[in-house]
Design a protein around this motif. Structure first.
Motif: not given
Length: 683
Positions: A157-158, A161-162, A192, A322, A324-326, A328-329
């Motif tokens: 999850e970390s 790539y989204l 991204e 930007h 992954t979730t981390s 993007i955070d």
């Protein structure tokens, strides 16, 4: 009489020079770009391409404009400006041939970047000029066909790539030199997502930048609303954006040009300001004021104190990714506000300039780095003020330049030097710098070995000798010390590097050169010692032999042989590279082909080599490992105003069963990419 003689020489020399230039000479890029650097390549190429697409009008050019080309000596700039004063104005670029200080080789190098036009740049008719000016629309698509780990179902999850595994880019620009500039750029990197959330800097694309600027409107020298960069003095306070640094030309780009306010035309997602800036000229004094407010990527942490939770950030991220979730955070996690001014004075004969530069920066959260010995003197807190005084003086063929700056916490920085034309065939430069370990300048980019101007002292010598039009020799030597610890160097250290380039051009169609670069530095040792952080000397060396040959108007060839040597942790390693380029210019299509072989023992033996890219673009990737590299670039026109560029390239590593690392890892021994770009010119 002068104008008549000039006209006769122009008629005789028109056939000598090629007026139509449709691409940047590759040899020029090889000379100008830093000898070995992974940082700011995109900004460097973008600046060169912008000048190429919007040539400098010789009748409006000032000293700083010509210096910004990084192609001319002080003596040559003086000759160009003197000719304009003596004749009243340039009627043709071919008048450059009558200037004694310019040789044919130099004229050919600057031709793509200069022009002679007659135009009005007053407020009157500005809207009409904007309406009638051509508008460029550029769309680019890029992706790697290989299936990378970050897109797979088994990625964590970390690290997953989204977004989709392709890159998209758009650019819209309409500009006229010394008059106006309007631009919009947007980009989504591979992995991204498309999203609309202005609070997190999402404007459909992951990154977007726009600007509107007007120039030379009476007392208003320049005004930009949107994204911009500031350059003043020698770059201690304002040096955002493009600077060459050490390069094979030895002299070019070392002394900063102080270009003032520049529009941001790069997709590099850091180093620029967002807001408004304006410059006004009152006789011999120019006053610039600016304000900026921009969100930046950072990692937010929480500290518990007296039962209250205080947020702070420990790292500013400048990669622009930007995916992954981390990642993007971290996007747009903090806000930085900057305000300040620049005041410069120039005397009547324009050989003396004095300036004052000031900036105050405020972060929305406190900056608190994770404690470590090497970063003990790094910036901490929410506010910083940095100001500097710069001065320059020209006396005949000698130019002296300097800047001293001070920052919050008491840190000081000083850089100064002398640039002299000892003879019309010999240019010499000497530069000294001293940057305290507690000097903080967030937009500074003065000359130095470090990526930031702190914890460094050094001396630089450069020389360029051109005995005749066939031969040229350029060389530099830079020695430096780091009085305090650095990352991965846990004791005060020192280093030096030098570069020598000899060029031979027996004819207009043939150029041969040899270049040697060597760097010696101290770094932490990874060996086994009784001392926890022992340092040792690391040595890297690169030797390049090149030959460029233009067979005829259709075909040109380029060959490079490169050897790299490295000594690190008492281990000597080598790398060898053979690179062959073929460029073919047919009437309806142009294509560039490269095939390269590499045999490098490890990554320390990598070689940075120029590659042709789409739409006058050039990249500087690292070649390494044992394998081969090939690419093909096609360029043509689908319609009168619609051009296309296609690039396909691949690396083959026969002794590997996977390429890349982490989320970029993919199975197999091939890594490839495809790029497609369209350019439509309206008007």
């Amino acid at each position: 009489m002068i104008r008549t003689a000039t006209f006769c020489i122009i008629l005789l020399g028109v056939s000598t020079l090629s007026f139509a230039q449709d691409e940047i000479p590759e040899v020029m890029l090889n000379e100008l770009t830093p000898a070995a650097s992974e940082d700011e390549q995109e900004a460097i190429f973008n600046n060169i391409i912008d000048i190429f697409q919007e040539p400098l009008d010789l009748n409006k050019a000032e000293w700083e404009d010509l210096q910004k080309l990084n192609l001319l000596s002080e003596q040559q700039i003086e000759g160009i400006l003197r000719h304009k004063i003596m004749t009243g104005r340039y009627e043709s670029i071919y008048e450059l041939q009558v200037i004694e200080e310019l040789d044919l080789f130099t004229i050919k190098k600057i031709l793509p970047f200069v022009t002679v036009i007659s135009s009005d740049n007053s407020w009157n008719g500005l809207l009409e000029r904007i309406y009638k000016n051509p508008v460029d629309f550029i769309i680019k698509y890029e992706r790697s066909p290989e299936n990378k780990k970050g897109y797979s179902s088994y990625a964590s999850e970390s690290t997953k790539y989204l977004g989709k595994p392709y890159k998209t880019y758009i650019r819209i620009k309409s500009s006229k030199a010394k008059d106006f500039s309007i631009g919009l750029i947007a980009e989504k990197d591979p992995g991204e997502i498309y999203k609309w959330n202005p609070d997190k800097n999402y404007y459909l694309f992951d990154f977007a930048s726009c600007h509107f600027g007007v120039y030379n409107k009476g007392k208003l020298k320049s005004l930009i609303v949107g994204d911009y960069k500031l350059q003043a003095g020698q770059g201690l306070v304002f040096g955002s954006g493009y600077y060459l640094g050490k390069n094979a030309e030895a002299i070019s780009g070392i002394k900063r040009a102080g270009s003032g306010i520049l529009p941001n035309t790069s997709v590099t997602e850091s180093g620029f300001l967002r807001g408004t800036a304006a410059s006004f000229t009152f006789k011999r004094i120019t006053v610039t004021g600016f304000y900026s407010s921009i969100n930046k990527d950072a990692s937010i942490n929480t500290a518990e104190s007296d039962s209250l939770a205080d947020e702070y950030f420990s790292t500013v991220y400048t990669t622009g990714y930007h995916r992954t979730t981390s990642e993007i955070d971290k996007k747009a996690a903090i806000n930085q506000r900057d305000a300040g001014f620049i005041v410069t004075f120039q005397n009547k004969i324009q050989n003396l300039n004095i300036g004052l530069n000031f900036i105050n920066s405020h972060f929305s959260k406190s900056f608190e780095k994770n404690a470590s010995i090497y970063n003990s003197f790094d910036f901490r807190g929410q506010d910083n003020t940095c100001y500097g005084i710069e001065a320059g003086y020209r006396f005949y063929n000698v130019s002296m330049f300097s800047e001293a700056a001070f920052s919050g916490g008491g840190g000081k920085a000083l850089v100064g030097g002398v640039l002299a034309s000892l003879h019309k065939k010999i240019d010499f430069l000497f530069l000294i710098r001293r940057y305290d370990k507690n000097f903080y300048s967030f937009y500074g980019r003065a000359f130095g070995e470090n990526t930031t101007n702190k914890n460094e002292t050094g001396l630089y010598w450069g020389i360029k000798i051109t005995p005749n039009k066939k031969y040229s020799l350029s060389a530099y030597f830079d020695t430096y010390t780091f009085p305090w610890l650095k990352y991965r160097t846990y004791e005060p250290s020192r280093g030096n590097d030098f570069n020598i380039r000899f060029s031979y051009q027996p004819s207009k169609t043939t150029l041969a050169y040899i270049q040697i670069r060597k760097a010696i530095q101290e770094q932490n040792s990874s060996g086994t010692y009784n001392i926890t952080y022992a340092t040792e000397t690391s040595v890297s060396e690169m030797r390049t032999l090149g030959l460029d040959f233009k067979a005829n108007e259709l075909i040109s060839l380029s060959t490079k042989i490169i050897q790299t040597k490295s000594r690190k942790n008492n281990l000597n390693t080598d790398g060898y590279f053979l690179i062959q380029d073929i460029n073919v210019h047919l009437r309806v299509i142009k294509f560039s082909l490269r095939y390269a072989l590499s045999d490098a023992e490890n990554y320390d033996n990598r070689a940075y080599v120029f590659e042709k890219d789409v739409l006058m673009g050039y990249t500087l990737p690292a070649y390494y490992g044992k394998g081969s590299r090939a690419y093909l670039v096609l360029h043509g026109k689908l319609l009168k105003h619609l051009g296309y560029w296609i690039k396909y390239g691949y690396y083959i590593y026969p002794f590997m069963d996977m390429t890349g690392t982490g989320s970029e890892e993919s199975q197999g021994n091939i890594r490839s990419e495809i790029k497609i770009q369209l350019r439509y010119t309206l008007g």
